[in-house]
Motif scaffolding. Structure first.
Motif, mmCIF file in Angstrom:
data_model
loop_
_atom_site.group_PDB
_atom_site.id
_atom_site.type_symbol
_atom_site.label_atom_id
_atom_site.label_comp_id
_atom_site.label_asym_id
_atom_site.label_seq_id
_atom_site.Cartn_x
_atom_site.Cartn_y
_atom_site.Cartn_z
ATOM 1 N N ASP A 72 87.647 36.615 48.278
ATOM 2 C CA ASP A 72 86.607 36.136 48.790
ATOM 3 C C ASP A 72 86.127 34.696 47.844
ATOM 4 N N THR A 73 85.598 35.888 46.086
ATOM 5 C CA THR A 73 85.313 34.591 45.270
ATOM 6 C C THR A 73 87.016 34.064 45.103
ATOM 7 N N ALA A 74 87.866 34.357 44.651
ATOM 8 C CA ALA A 74 89.467 33.730 44.325
ATOM 9 C C ALA A 74 88.938 32.411 45.013
ATOM 10 N N GLN A 75 88.860 32.960 46.138
ATOM 11 C CA GLN A 75 89.564 31.212 47.248
ATOM 12 C C GLN A 75 88.408 30.072 46.873
ATOM 13 N N ALA A 76 86.897 31.167 46.773
ATOM 14 C CA ALA A 76 85.437 29.995 46.237
ATOM 15 C C ALA A 76 86.159 29.135 44.870
ATOM 16 N N LEU A 77 86.652 29.571 44.089
ATOM 17 C CA LEU A 77 86.677 29.114 42.614
ATOM 18 C C LEU A 77 87.782 27.689 42.741
ATOM 19 N N VAL A 78 89.092 28.358 43.548
ATOM 20 C CA VAL A 78 89.890 27.694 44.217
ATOM 21 C C VAL A 78 88.929 26.754 44.604
ATOM 22 N N LEU A 79 88.314 26.360 45.655
ATOM 23 C CA LEU A 79 87.674 25.786 46.712
ATOM 24 C C LEU A 79 86.833 24.668 45.226
ATOM 25 N N VAL A 80 85.976 24.985 44.688
ATOM 26 C CA VAL A 80 85.649 24.185 43.715
ATOM 27 C C VAL A 80 85.766 23.577 43.126
ATOM 28 N N PRO B 123 82.970 38.881 35.081
ATOM 29 C CA PRO B 123 83.169 37.618 34.468
ATOM 30 C C PRO B 123 83.766 37.251 35.336
ATOM 31 N N LEU B 124 83.399 35.326 35.862
ATOM 32 C CA LEU B 124 84.244 34.502 37.144
ATOM 33 C C LEU B 124 84.733 34.010 35.512
ATOM 34 N N PRO B 125 86.126 33.400 35.556
ATOM 35 C CA PRO B 125 86.371 32.335 34.907
ATOM 36 C C PRO B 125 85.648 30.914 34.534
ATOM 37 N N ARG B 126 86.327 29.935 33.414
ATOM 38 C CA ARG B 126 85.915 29.138 33.854
ATOM 39 C C ARG B 126 86.381 28.036 34.270
ATOM 40 N N ILE B 127 85.182 27.316 35.302
ATOM 41 C CA ILE B 127 86.179 26.897 36.310
ATOM 42 C C ILE B 127 86.467 25.664 36.695
ATOM 43 N N VAL B 128 86.476 24.406 36.134
ATOM 44 C CA VAL B 128 87.757 23.554 35.698
ATOM 45 C C VAL B 128 87.412 23.489 33.769
ATOM 46 N N PRO B 129 88.806 22.621 33.560
ATOM 47 C CA PRO B 129 89.232 22.569 32.681
ATOM 48 C C PRO B 129 87.680 21.814 31.522
ATOM 49 N N GLY B 130 86.690 21.510 30.466
ATOM 50 C CA GLY B 130 85.919 20.597 30.324
ATOM 51 C C GLY B 130 84.659 21.053 30.698
ATOM 52 N N ALA B 131 84.383 22.038 32.046
ATOM 53 C CA ALA B 131 83.075 22.604 32.594
ATOM 54 C C ALA B 131 81.879 22.656 32.170
ATOM 55 N N GLY B 132 80.695 22.967 31.682
ATOM 56 C CA GLY B 132 79.781 22.362 30.781
ATOM 57 C C GLY B 132 79.491 24.145 30.803
ATOM 58 N N SER B 133 79.837 24.965 32.081
ATOM 59 C CA SER B 133 79.197 26.394 31.915
ATOM 60 C C SER B 133 79.764 26.784 32.583
ATOM 61 N N ASP B 134 80.189 28.518 33.021
ATOM 62 C CA ASP B 134 81.170 29.543 33.841
ATOM 63 C C ASP B 134 79.621 29.387 34.441
ATOM 64 N N ALA B 135 80.030 29.639 36.268
ATOM 65 C CA ALA B 135 78.859 30.748 36.941
ATOM 66 C C ALA B 135 78.752 31.771 36.430
#
Length: 308
Positions: free
Chosen positions: A53-61, A296-308
């Motif tokens: 569920d979360t793995a695919q949500a990360l992909v979507l974001v 923990p969640l991985p960094r969402i996108v390169p250069g993003a300010g913070s992780d969720a």
């Protein structure tokens, strides 16, 4: 630096908490039975792992971030396949193993998913479980919410009921985001507003039934009437998860406890409820022990300010 909107990060974090919280209850219920839910005592475990569920949500974001809020379906299919290949042990459903392997082998996503189930396509809850952050992203434009939620759905679940379920969850997250800083909508009003924006479908019918349930309706009765995901379909999952979320829009922790009591596909119902509620509340009020325990969640996108 890419700056993701706060409600999107909040929704993603709430989805991950719901997913990890619900997923661990499968093992607890097998070991200890339903009486464990009555005590609300969580046995200590080294980590609450989140699932597909979360793995695919990360992909979507990540897809939304790269596309400026728009879903490129070909790229999204590739991203889903890459995420799956990187970690196949996140609890993917049996049909999704086949679908994502074929995506990874270069087959057309459209040909693969439209051929499923004798050409009807999957009406599973996988497109709905990952979509709440998309609703938070497009909260200012409900037409965009519905359009993009449906676009991401058909990449893996082409049945109209799967799309209706995804659109319903995204709209609920958008409406929750819009309510930030103000009083929480009443459950019935919130559900009626979601249903009014949906196409004619079993999902819409289920949400309308949920909206008509009296305030004193028991959790068990709601789960039996609406379905709590035992069939793992959109119509059997989304109305109950949104009923739970709509009744606890100011209390993420209580919302997740109530959702898991419905049993069924509990990682997914909790992921949906968590993503919707947290789009309004964030996750800061959850117990410190939950924050420590959740993977923990991985960094969402390169250069993003913070992780969720």
């Amino acid at each position: 630096m890419i700056q993701l909107p706060s409600p999107v990060l909040d929704s993603l974090a709430g989805l991950a908490f719901g997913d990890a919280f619900g997923d661990r209850w499968f093992g607890i219920l097998r070991r200890e039975g339903p009486a464990a839910l009555e005590t609300r005592i969580l046995p200590p475990e080294p980590m609450w792992r989140w699932s597909d569920d979360t793995a695919q949500a990360l992909v979507l974001v990540r897809e939304l971030a790269e596309g400026g809020g728009a879903v490129d379906q070909d790229r999204f299919a590739r991203r889903l396949a890459e995420e799956y290949a990187a970690d196949t042990h996140r609890g993917y459903g049996a049909s999704m193993h086949d679908v994502l392997r074929r995506f990874g082998a270069g087959e057309s996503w459209h040909a693969v998913v439209t051929a499923q189930f004798e050409g009807m396509g999957s009406w599973g809850n996988g497109a709905a479980m990952r979509v709440a952050p998309l609703g938070a992203w497009h909260a200012a434009d409900l037409d965009a919410v519905a359009d993009q939620a449906a676009r991401q759905s058909v990449v893996s679940h082409s049945h109209p009921e799967a799309a209706a379920g995804a659109v319903a969850v995204a709209l609920a997250a958008a409406l929750a985001t819009r309510s930030r800083g103000g009083p929480a909508p009443e459950r019935a009003d919130f559900l009626r507003e979601v249903a009014a924006l949906l196409p004619d479908s079993d999902v819409r019918s289920g949400i309308r039934i949920a909206a008509r349930m009296p305030a004193h309706t028991s959790l068990r009765h709601a789960a039996e009437v609406l379905g709590s995901g035992y069939r793992m379909s959109g119509p059997d999952t989304v109305p109950f998860a949104l009923w739970c979320a709509a009744g606890h829009l100011d209390d993420l922790e209580e919302g997740l406890w109530r959702t898991v009591e419905g049993r069924g596909d509990i990682d997914t119902t909790c992921a949906i409820a968590g993503g919707v509620i947290a789009a309004r509340t964030g996750v800061a009020a959850l117990p410190a022990s939950w924050h420590t325990a959740r993977e923990p969640l991985p960094r969402i996108v390169p250069g993003a300010g913070s992780d969720a």
